[in-house]
Scaffold this motif. Structure first.
Motif, mmCIF file in Angstrom:
data_model
loop_
_atom_site.group_PDB
_atom_site.id
_atom_site.type_symbol
_atom_site.label_atom_id
_atom_site.label_comp_id
_atom_site.label_asym_id
_atom_site.label_seq_id
_atom_site.Cartn_x
_atom_site.Cartn_y
_atom_site.Cartn_z
ATOM 1 N N ARG A 1 -16.463 1.491 10.709
ATOM 2 C CA ARG A 1 -16.609 1.273 8.962
ATOM 3 C C ARG A 1 -15.189 0.504 9.120
ATOM 4 N N SER A 2 -14.877 -0.175 8.245
ATOM 5 C CA SER A 2 -14.138 -1.329 7.568
ATOM 6 C C SER A 2 -13.193 -1.839 6.950
ATOM 7 N N ALA A 3 -11.937 -2.432 6.959
ATOM 8 C CA ALA A 3 -11.172 -2.583 5.810
ATOM 9 C C ALA A 3 -10.228 -4.112 5.941
ATOM 10 N N ALA A 4 -10.446 -5.045 4.791
ATOM 11 C CA ALA A 4 -9.390 -5.919 5.303
ATOM 12 C C ALA A 4 -8.251 -5.366 5.004
ATOM 13 N N TYR A 5 -7.567 -6.590 5.605
ATOM 14 C CA TYR A 5 -5.336 -6.495 5.232
ATOM 15 C C TYR A 5 -5.874 -6.369 4.090
ATOM 16 N N GLY A 6 -6.003 -6.796 3.492
ATOM 17 C CA GLY A 6 -5.708 -6.920 1.176
ATOM 18 C C GLY A 6 -5.567 -5.000 1.081
ATOM 19 N N GLU A 7 -7.104 -5.127 1.493
ATOM 20 C CA GLU A 7 -7.524 -3.415 0.804
ATOM 21 C C GLU A 7 -6.087 -2.158 1.643
ATOM 22 N N LEU A 8 -5.706 -2.629 2.278
ATOM 23 C CA LEU A 8 -5.154 -1.495 3.642
ATOM 24 C C LEU A 8 -3.408 -2.160 2.901
ATOM 25 N N ALA A 9 -3.185 -2.984 2.131
ATOM 26 C CA ALA A 9 -2.211 -3.505 2.057
ATOM 27 C C ALA A 9 -1.095 -2.056 1.267
ATOM 28 N N GLU A 10 -1.325 -1.817 0.293
ATOM 29 C CA GLU A 10 -0.781 -0.910 -0.428
ATOM 30 C C GLU A 10 0.210 0.462 0.272
ATOM 31 N N ALA A 11 -1.122 0.970 1.024
ATOM 32 C CA ALA A 11 -0.925 1.774 2.120
ATOM 33 C C ALA A 11 -0.931 1.775 2.952
ATOM 34 N N ALA A 12 -0.465 0.352 3.540
ATOM 35 C CA ALA A 12 0.258 0.229 5.479
ATOM 36 C C ALA A 12 2.082 0.562 4.463
ATOM 37 N N ALA A 13 2.496 -0.304 3.147
ATOM 38 C CA ALA A 13 3.751 -0.447 2.504
ATOM 39 C C ALA A 13 4.168 1.159 2.583
ATOM 40 N N GLN A 14 3.586 2.168 2.736
ATOM 41 C CA GLN A 14 3.643 3.661 2.709
ATOM 42 C C GLN A 14 4.285 4.481 4.590
ATOM 43 N N GLN A 15 3.662 2.771 5.199
ATOM 44 C CA GLN A 15 3.672 3.166 6.860
ATOM 45 C C GLN A 15 4.802 3.427 7.577
ATOM 46 N N PRO A 16 5.446 4.885 8.078
ATOM 47 C CA PRO A 16 6.497 3.826 9.073
ATOM 48 C C PRO A 16 6.856 2.872 9.857
#
Lengths: 174, 730
Positions: free
Chosen positions: B179-194
């Motif tokens: 599996r792979s995902a670009a930063y842009g795809e992960l951005a919204e979820a990353a914002a919820q990370q501690p």
């Protein structure tokens, strides 16, 4: 009304005949690549080509230019010499602040168009009118030589095998 | 719009803790593998930053903006004025974020001391060769934090261990599942990370970008005229303004006849200021023609009698009778031996960046908008607020690429003037200073009068060393909070109080000198060291000559306890063939120094004609600036810095007569040109020491190497700059 031909386009401008070409380019036509540095033809930041000759546009009255072909840094890449100079400038990383570089590139392009393989003395004569306050002269000399000979100049820090970054690959926003 | 909350405590508190302005203070930054505690990174949570940040999906800190699509946007805490900092700072972030430089775009930071202060300066400013030193760890941490949150988001999404994920060019991969995902795809979820409180920074052996010769990100637009500098900004309805300023600083307009100016086609308005008169017009030529046609009677003010001759006689007297403040005192100065002493004098200097000072300002009833290239965005915002009476958050500053700074753009005087003009009209104004105005109304480098002395033993080696600097303080005006409690300004003796040599008995002191009111003086590339290294390294040469020893041999003897600098001296002596025979009239000079957290040694070879023209034949430099972020830039800064310093040393002096500067433009304020520039070889020493500054090192070491070469070629010791004037007088 005065008609000036800039980068193969005719512009009809309503300005005084004694207005220097520099300000017609920058403030009337909107080509801001040509720079103001001194206003007295001492620094070369305003260099453009008139019929292929490098001239200082800050002291050149626009009224004298009807029927002449003006080329600015925005279009010099369409000439063979201008393209080679710009490529060498990129490859050798000449630029620092970059403000004088439009003028440097215009002077260097005119030199290369007239003297395909310039000596150090030719470079001195053609480029001594262009001041660079950042002091990029060492690399300017190297870049002109590389543009002339097509041979990569051995740099101490840049691997010349690496391709130059394509223009526009990374744009900075306003 | 999703944004991380701002972790406490604020960075402002941290900045206070660093002691604010500290020229020469080196941030403790280790190159080696490190688990770094993360400094508190404020997210952009105020109005100005929000307007600038474009509302990204993920903004883990003030420097990184990741949108769903498109390149990653990096906000540059410092300003780009030719020194290559945008490329270096982008590389610091991209390295830890596992991005390549073709995947990022750069944005100018808005004015915001909380988010973008340079820690070594205590405010959002670019100068003093502090940017890389201050931000070397900070920006890597910023990148590492963002990466950890993006990887964390992918791990959560795929319910796998984050340690099993890798990142390449901004794409997170899970090898086991493909599996792979670009930063842009992960951005919204990353914002919820501690937000992690600790991150592991890369080991230098894993660097893909740092330490490699990087191509500058701003070059392509600077070879085809596309790059907009401040002077190139055009906004709808804008008029151009020129100002005629009183020739004497502190003078006032007594009366003005503007009839002829108003009659010029294209002239729009004539605006009387206190200390000058502005003309606006449809274009620069109309405004300039209008300004030239003004007939102004001046009240020349309190400085109408000021002259350079008076200045130096006052400096000389102050040096003899003033009360010195001790910068540093070690050992016992009472030593047996012979005293050798000298007076060194340095002139006032103009900055003359190639892009003349300018600003586009639009003052509206509810806001003020400014487009300008400045080294001090917050000071620009503050001066505009002061002039307009608007609150600072109603002053919007769009910083631009600078066509050179050199310290001139650490001042906001010209922006304040532009706001005064714009305030008087209802349209946007672009103020452009002429070159004459730039030279005559600079905030110049101050003059210095230094008395240096040594007691030498029977071998001619110094056993006691005293150095009394006399000159005006820039710091007392520019950052008074950074002046020591006893009034001492550390800039005045930087480069003089801790020479790299073994000098166990030393006293360096400063005698404060006051410039006349209304004649401010300012930072000039290389600041304190540019003045002090000329004196220290010239004087060491004098001592070598008095001892009958070769300048390299003499220095070598004094560097036995300083292997890092000794290595540079030996390298330059070797690479420059120091000991090879010289033709007649050819001289070689050498100089070295440890400034801005870096160490440098330079040899320059010159020929002096019978008419005493100085021709630079070749130069060899060695630099140890600790870990090198971008060798391409280090080489360029040493070459360019030397040329800047040699220009000043050979030609430059700003002189006053009857209160007015006597120089006008490049015809009488001369610049070094390509035909006067020698080949300059730069040897960069590999080092894993802390990152040092590089933008001013070359400038600081240029003058002494050249002065020593003049002595070698002619036997004339230049103790008063500039060199050409000194040779003429000799």
């Amino acid at each position: 009304m005065i008609t000036v031909t800039v980068n193969s386009r005719d512009h009809v401008v309503d300005v005084p005949e004694d207005m220097p070409l520099l300000w017609v380019l920058r403030d009337v036509i909107g080509l801001t690549g040509t720079k103001f540095g001194c206003g007295i033809a001492q620094c070369g930041a305003c260099t453009v080509h008139v019929d292929g000759q490098a001239v200082r546009s800050c002291v050149l009255p626009v009224g004298s230019l009807s029927g002449h072909r003006i080329t600015t840094v925005e279009a010099v890449g369409e000439t063979a010499a201008g393209k080679r100079i710009q490529d060498a400038w990129l490859d050798i990383e000449v630029v620092q602040c970059g403000y004088c570089q439009s003028g440097q590139i215009m002077s260097a392009s005119a030199l290369l168009a007239h003297v395909p393989d310039p000596s150090d003395a030719d470079i001195d004569a053609a480029m001594a009118g262009n001041i660079c306050r950042c002091g990029t002269y060492v690399r300017i000399r190297q870049a002109i030589k590389q543009a002339a000979t097509g041979q990569t100049v051995a740099m101490q820090t840049i691997a010349n095998t690496a391709p130059p970054m394509a223009a526009g690959a990374s744009k900075s926003t306003q | 719009m999703t944004r991380q909350a701002c972790p406490a405590p604020s960075r402002r508190a941290v900045l206070r803790g660093t002691g604010g302005f500290a020229l020469g203070f080196l941030l403790a930054g280790r190159v080696g593998p490190a688990v770094a505690s993360v400094s508190p990174f404020p997210a952009p949570d105020n109005a100005a930053a929000a307007a600038a940040d474009g509302h990204p999906e993920f903004a883990p800190n003030a420097f990184i903006r990741i949108d769903r699509t498109g390149p990653v946007r990096l906000v540059m805490p410092n300003v780009e004025m030719g020194q290559g900092i945008y490329t270096s700072e982008a590389a610091l972030i991209a390295e830890e974020l596992d991005l390549d430089l073709d995947q990022v775009t750069l944005e100018h930071a808005p004015p915001n001391n909380e988010l973008y202060a340079t820690a070594l300066l205590g405010e959002q400013a670019t100068g003093g060769s502090t940017s890389s030193r201050a931000n070397w760890l900070l920006l890597r941490q910023a990148g590492a934090v963002a990466r950890a949150m993006l990887v964390g988001a992918a791990a959560q999404k795929w319910t796998v261990d984050a340690a099993t994920l890798s990142v390449e060019r901004g794409v997170v991969h899970h090898a086991a599942s493909g599996r792979s995902a670009a930063y842009g795809e992960l951005a919204e979820a990353a914002a919820q990370q501690p937000v992690p409180t600790k991150v592991t920074l890369k080991s230098p052996k894993d660097f893909r970008l740092l330490g490699k010769p990087l191509r500058r990100l701003d070059t392509p637009q600077k070879v085809d005229g596309a790059m907009p500098f401040g002077i190139d900004i055009r906004v709808p309805g804008m008029m151009t303004a020129c100002v005629v300023a009183c020739p004497t600083n502190g003078g006032r307009v007594a009366s003005v006849d503007d009839a002829a100016a108003r009659a010029i086609p294209g002239v729009k308005d004539v605006i009387r200021l206190d200390d000058g008169v502005a003309v606006t017009g449809e274009h620069f030529w109309a405004a300039k023609s209008g300004a030239d046609a003004l007939r102004i009677v001046w009240d020349r003010g309190p400085n109408a009698d000021f002259s350079t001759a008076v200045l130096f006689s006052q400096l000389e007297q102050t040096s003899r009778t003033g009360k010195p403040i001790v910068a540093r005192q070690v050992g016992d100065l009472n030593q047996p031996g012979k005293t050798i002493e000298a007076i060194y004098q340095l002139p006032m200097l103009a900055h003359a960046p190639m892009e003349p000072l300018n600003a586009v300002v639009h003052v509206r009833p509810d806001a003020c908008e400014i487009w300008v290239g400045t080294q001090v965005p917050v000071r620009v915002q503050n001066i505009a607020a002061k002039v307009t009476g608007l609150p600072t958050d109603k002053v919007i500053v769009h910083n631009q690429y600078l066509g050179g700074g050199f310290g001139r753009r650490l001042e906001e005087d010209s922006v304040g003037q532009a706001v005064r003009v714009a305030k008087a009209v209802d349209y946007p104004v672009k103020l452009i200073w002429t070159r004459e105005q730039d030279i005559q109304h600079d905030i110049p480098r101050p003059a210095y009068y230094d008395h240096i002395a040594a007691i030498v033993n029977t071998d001619g080696m110094p056993v006691a060393w005293t150095d009394r600097v006399t000159g005006a303080s820039v710091l007392r005006r520019w950052a008074p909070q950074a002046v020591r409690a006893d009034g001492f300004d550390p800039d005045t003796t930087e480069g003089a109080d801790e020479p790299p040599y073994d000098l166990p008995n030393l006293q360096a002191e400063w005698v404060p000198f006051e410039m006349p009111k209304g004649l401010p003086i300012g930072w000039w590339r290389g600041v304190g060291p540019t003045h002090n290294l000329f004196k220290v390294e010239s004087f060491i040469d004098e001592l070598a000559h008095a001892a009958g020893k070769d300048p390299v041999v003499y220095r070598r003897a004094l560097l036995q306890k300083n292997p890092r600098v000794l290595a540079l001296l030996d390298l330059v002596a070797d690479k420059s063939a120091w000991d090879s025979p010289r033709p007649t009239r050819v001289g070689r000079g050498i100089a070295l120094g440890s400034v801005f957290g870096s160490h440098v040694c330079v040899m320059v070879e010159i020929e002096v004609s019978p008419e005493r023209e100085v021709h630079l034949r070749r130069s060899v430099a060695a630099i140890d600036c600790g870990f090198v972020i971008n060798p391409n830039t280090v080489e360029a800064q040493i070459q360019g810095g030397l040329i800047f310093g040699w220009t000043g040393a050979l030609y430059s002096q700003l002189t006053y007569e009857q209160g007015a500067v006597q120089q006008n433009n490049f015809n009488d304020y001369r610049m070094m040109r390509i035909n006067e520039t020698p080949p300059i070889e730069v040897h960069i020493v590999k080092s894993s020491a802390d990152v040092g500054g590089i933008g001013e090192v070359g400038t600081a070491i240029a003058a002494p190497a050249l002065g020593n070469a003049v002595f070698s070629a002619t036997g004339i010791r230049v103790r008063k700059l500039p060199i050409l004037a000194a040779l003429e007088a000799a």
